[in-house]
Motif scaffolding. Structure first.
Motif, PDB file in Angstrom:
ATOM      1  N   GLU A 102       0.727  -1.176  -0.106  1.00 49.07           N
ATOM      2  CA  GLU A 102      -0.044   0.112  -0.010  1.00 49.07           C
ATOM      3  C   GLU A 102       0.867   1.311   0.089  1.00 49.07           C
ATOM      4  O   GLU A 102       1.838   1.231   0.622  1.00 49.07           O
ATOM      5  CB  GLU A 102      -0.805  -0.130   1.248  1.00 49.07           C
ATOM      6  CG  GLU A 102      -1.954   1.355   1.274  1.00 49.07           C
ATOM      7  CD  GLU A 102      -2.878   1.001   2.342  1.00 49.07           C
ATOM      8  OE1 GLU A 102      -3.184   1.872   2.969  1.00 49.07           O
ATOM      9  OE2 GLU A 102      -3.381  -0.155   2.452  1.00 49.07           O
ATOM     10  N   GLY A 103       0.430   2.379  -0.766  1.00 45.21           N
ATOM     11  CA  GLY A 103       1.233   3.372  -0.874  1.00 45.21           C
ATOM     12  C   GLY A 103       2.216   3.586  -1.841  1.00 45.21           C
ATOM     13  O   GLY A 103       3.129   4.668  -2.081  1.00 45.21           O
ATOM     14  N   GLU A 104       2.553   2.310  -2.571  1.00 49.34           N
ATOM     15  CA  GLU A 104       3.870   2.361  -3.344  1.00 49.34           C
ATOM     16  C   GLU A 104       3.463   3.087  -4.722  1.00 49.34           C
ATOM     17  O   GLU A 104       2.183   3.154  -5.125  1.00 49.34           O
ATOM     18  CB  GLU A 104       4.088   0.971  -3.696  1.00 49.34           C
ATOM     19  CG  GLU A 104       5.071   0.313  -2.316  1.00 49.34           C
ATOM     20  CD  GLU A 104       5.412  -1.028  -2.730  1.00 49.34           C
ATOM     21  OE1 GLU A 104       6.519  -1.353  -2.281  1.00 49.34           O
ATOM     22  OE2 GLU A 104       4.932  -1.849  -3.512  1.00 49.34           O
ATOM     23  N   ILE A 105       4.602   3.276  -5.515  1.00 52.19           N
ATOM     24  CA  ILE A 105       4.426   3.806  -6.916  1.00 52.19           C
ATOM     25  C   ILE A 105       4.918   2.768  -7.757  1.00 52.19           C
ATOM     26  O   ILE A 105       6.102   2.184  -7.693  1.00 52.19           O
ATOM     27  CB  ILE A 105       5.407   4.950  -7.295  1.00 52.19           C
ATOM     28  CG1 ILE A 105       4.746   6.151  -6.075  1.00 52.19           C
ATOM     29  CG2 ILE A 105       4.940   5.663  -8.551  1.00 52.19           C
ATOM     30  CD1 ILE A 105       5.648   7.437  -6.228  1.00 52.19           C
ATOM     31  N   ILE A 106       4.078   2.041  -8.592  1.00 56.21           N
ATOM     32  CA  ILE A 106       4.549   0.908  -9.352  1.00 56.21           C
ATOM     33  C   ILE A 106       4.240   1.425 -10.874  1.00 56.21           C
ATOM     34  O   ILE A 106       3.620   2.158 -11.155  1.00 56.21           O
ATOM     35  CB  ILE A 106       3.845  -0.301  -9.170  1.00 56.21           C
ATOM     36  CG1 ILE A 106       2.313  -0.307  -9.450  1.00 56.21           C
ATOM     37  CG2 ILE A 106       4.072  -0.709  -7.560  1.00 56.21           C
ATOM     38  CD1 ILE A 106       1.669  -1.737  -9.248  1.00 56.21           C
ATOM     39  N   ALA A 107       4.851   0.467 -11.883  1.00 58.23           N
ATOM     40  CA  ALA A 107       4.558   0.760 -13.254  1.00 58.23           C
ATOM     41  C   ALA A 107       4.545  -0.493 -13.752  1.00 58.23           C
ATOM     42  O   ALA A 107       4.894  -1.682 -13.238  1.00 58.23           O
ATOM     43  CB  ALA A 107       6.050   1.251 -13.822  1.00 58.23           C
ATOM     44  N   LEU A 108       3.320  -0.436 -14.819  1.00 57.99           N
ATOM     45  CA  LEU A 108       3.056  -1.755 -15.462  1.00 57.99           C
ATOM     46  C   LEU A 108       3.389  -1.488 -16.976  1.00 57.99           C
ATOM     47  O   LEU A 108       3.033  -0.226 -17.702  1.00 57.99           O
ATOM     48  CB  LEU A 108       1.672  -2.119 -15.427  1.00 57.99           C
ATOM     49  CG  LEU A 108       1.014  -2.335 -13.892  1.00 57.99           C
ATOM     50  CD1 LEU A 108      -0.330  -2.748 -14.104  1.00 57.99           C
ATOM     51  CD2 LEU A 108       1.783  -3.316 -13.193  1.00 57.99           C
ATOM     52  N   VAL A 128      -0.141   3.695 -10.009  1.00 60.42           N
ATOM     53  CA  VAL A 128       0.255   3.147 -11.037  1.00 60.42           C
ATOM     54  C   VAL A 128       0.604   3.825 -12.364  1.00 60.42           C
ATOM     55  O   VAL A 128      -0.294   4.573 -12.789  1.00 60.42           O
ATOM     56  CB  VAL A 128      -0.752   1.980 -11.225  1.00 60.42           C
ATOM     57  CG1 VAL A 128      -0.121   1.233 -12.409  1.00 60.42           C
ATOM     58  CG2 VAL A 128      -1.062   1.163 -10.218  1.00 60.42           C
ATOM     59  N   ILE A 129       1.682   3.640 -12.854  1.00 60.98           N
ATOM     60  CA  ILE A 129       2.388   4.423 -13.990  1.00 60.98           C
ATOM     61  C   ILE A 129       2.296   3.280 -15.106  1.00 60.98           C
ATOM     62  O   ILE A 129       2.734   2.100 -14.752  1.00 60.98           O
ATOM     63  CB  ILE A 129       3.672   5.003 -13.899  1.00 60.98           C
ATOM     64  CG1 ILE A 129       3.682   6.169 -12.863  1.00 60.98           C
ATOM     65  CG2 ILE A 129       4.060   5.569 -15.006  1.00 60.98           C
ATOM     66  CD1 ILE A 129       5.095   6.718 -12.402  1.00 60.98           C
ATOM     67  N   THR A 130       1.588   3.595 -16.324  1.00 65.31           N
ATOM     68  CA  THR A 130       1.643   2.491 -17.139  1.00 65.31           C
ATOM     69  C   THR A 130       1.427   3.273 -18.673  1.00 65.31           C
ATOM     70  O   THR A 130       1.082   4.326 -18.872  1.00 65.31           O
ATOM     71  CB  THR A 130       0.472   1.745 -17.171  1.00 65.31           C
ATOM     72  OG1 THR A 130       0.425   0.382 -18.277  1.00 65.31           O
ATOM     73  CG2 THR A 130      -0.874   2.383 -17.358  1.00 65.31           C
ATOM     74  N   ASN A 131       1.943   2.585 -19.562  1.00 65.64           N
ATOM     75  CA  ASN A 131       1.908   2.941 -20.976  1.00 65.64           C
ATOM     76  C   ASN A 131       0.695   1.977 -21.739  1.00 65.64           C
ATOM     77  O   ASN A 131       0.702   2.039 -23.108  1.00 65.64           O
ATOM     78  CB  ASN A 131       3.313   2.821 -21.886  1.00 65.64           C
ATOM     79  CG  ASN A 131       3.540   1.613 -22.169  1.00 65.64           C
ATOM     80  OD1 ASN A 131       3.542   0.621 -21.209  1.00 65.64           O
ATOM     81  ND2 ASN A 131       4.323   1.107 -23.058  1.00 65.64           N
ATOM     82  N   SER A 132      -0.004   1.266 -20.943  1.00 67.56           N
ATOM     83  CA  SER A 132      -0.958   0.345 -21.615  1.00 67.56           C
ATOM     84  C   SER A 132      -2.525   0.979 -21.569  1.00 67.56           C
ATOM     85  O   SER A 132      -2.882   1.275 -20.395  1.00 67.56           O
ATOM     86  CB  SER A 132      -0.893  -1.042 -20.736  1.00 67.56           C
ATOM     87  OG  SER A 132      -1.930  -1.857 -20.912  1.00 67.56           O
TER      88      SER A 132
END
Length: 265
Positions: A102-108, A128-132
């Protein structure tokens, strides 16, 4: 004039070739030993069949079998890729969720495996950072999750955003963990993909990430694709559907990779 015996042999070979190509469409990789048993011919006969099919540009031979032939820079449409090894992708996503706090910054990335992770994520405070595009739609259903799209040019085959503007937008971001897949991974050559621009965007995200988690189904292990962009030394965790009894994961463990093997749901 060819004899009826030669015609009969040719007919049997054509039939085998058709069966091999049909299996390749379903499995993404065929093995000499399995084909030999299924088609009731010697392994040497199967190797000759694969050699002929490779000369016809129908497949690519690899150690122990063959994989589909890919056109350089071509990606199989995402809706078609999503159906392949779906149970394995869901199982890997279920395991990857355990690594998200919880609270993290993740990328997909824009892989169909990461799409399953987007579906599996709990609705809890995350960025969540994503290019999808597909992943962003799934994540939009979860009110506690902040979704950031990278921007860039839309690749319709993968429904992903790529290009210089995408890389520029994320340039100053911090990412705790990047969850991604790829076209192929080899224990010596590293991670590779079939499209250069897609690989470049993933490489930039990886450079901004504290940890990288690679999720790959069994068919992608010990394979190579067009663009190599990441060495295994940069990966923290490998999650795979490969069975330790059928595929040797030791080369990956020797790279100091935390390796997790999952079973289908």
């Amino acid at each position: 004039m060819r004899s009826s015996i030669n015609l009969s042999r040719e007919s049997k070979a054509d039939k085998r070739h058709g069966q091999i190509l049909r299996q390749l469409q379903e499995k993404e990789k065929v093995r000499v030993s399995e084909l030999s048993e299924q088609l009731d011919v010697t392994e040497e006969t199967i190797r000759r069949d694969l050699e002929i099919l490779e000369e016809q540009k129908q497949l690519i031979r690899v150690r122990g079998g063959a994989i589909p032939r890919q056109v350089e820079g071509f990606e199989t449409p995402s809706l078609e890729r999503e159906k392949k090894f779906l149970d394995e992708k869901k199982a890997m996503a279920k395991e990857a969720v355990k690594l998200v706090n919880e609270g993290e910054i993740i990328a997909l990335d824009a892989s169909t495996t990461s799409l399953q992770l987007a579906k599996a994520l709990e609705d809890k405070p995350l960025t969540v950072i994503t290019n999808s595009i597909h992943a962003s739609i799934e994540l939009a259903k979860k009110k506690a999750i902040t979704v950031m799209l990278t921007g860039g040019y839309l690749r319709q085959e993968s429904m992903s955003l790529v290009g210089f503007s995408s890389d520029k937008m994320i340039n100053d971001y911090h990412i705790d963990t990047f969850f991604m897949s790829c076209t192929a991974v080899d224990s010596e050559w590293g991670v590779s993909d079939s499209h250069e621009m897609q690989a470049q965007t993933k490489k930039r995200i990886a450079e901004l990430s504290e940890k990288i988690v690679l999720l790959v189904d069994h068919s992608k292990l010990e394979q190579k694709s067009l663009v190599r962009w990441l060495s295994l030394e940069n990966i923290h965790t490998l999650i795979t559907s490969a069975s330790p009894s059928h595929q040797d994961l030791t080369p990956y463990k020797l790279k100091n990779l935390h390796t997790i093997s999952v079973s289908k749901n």
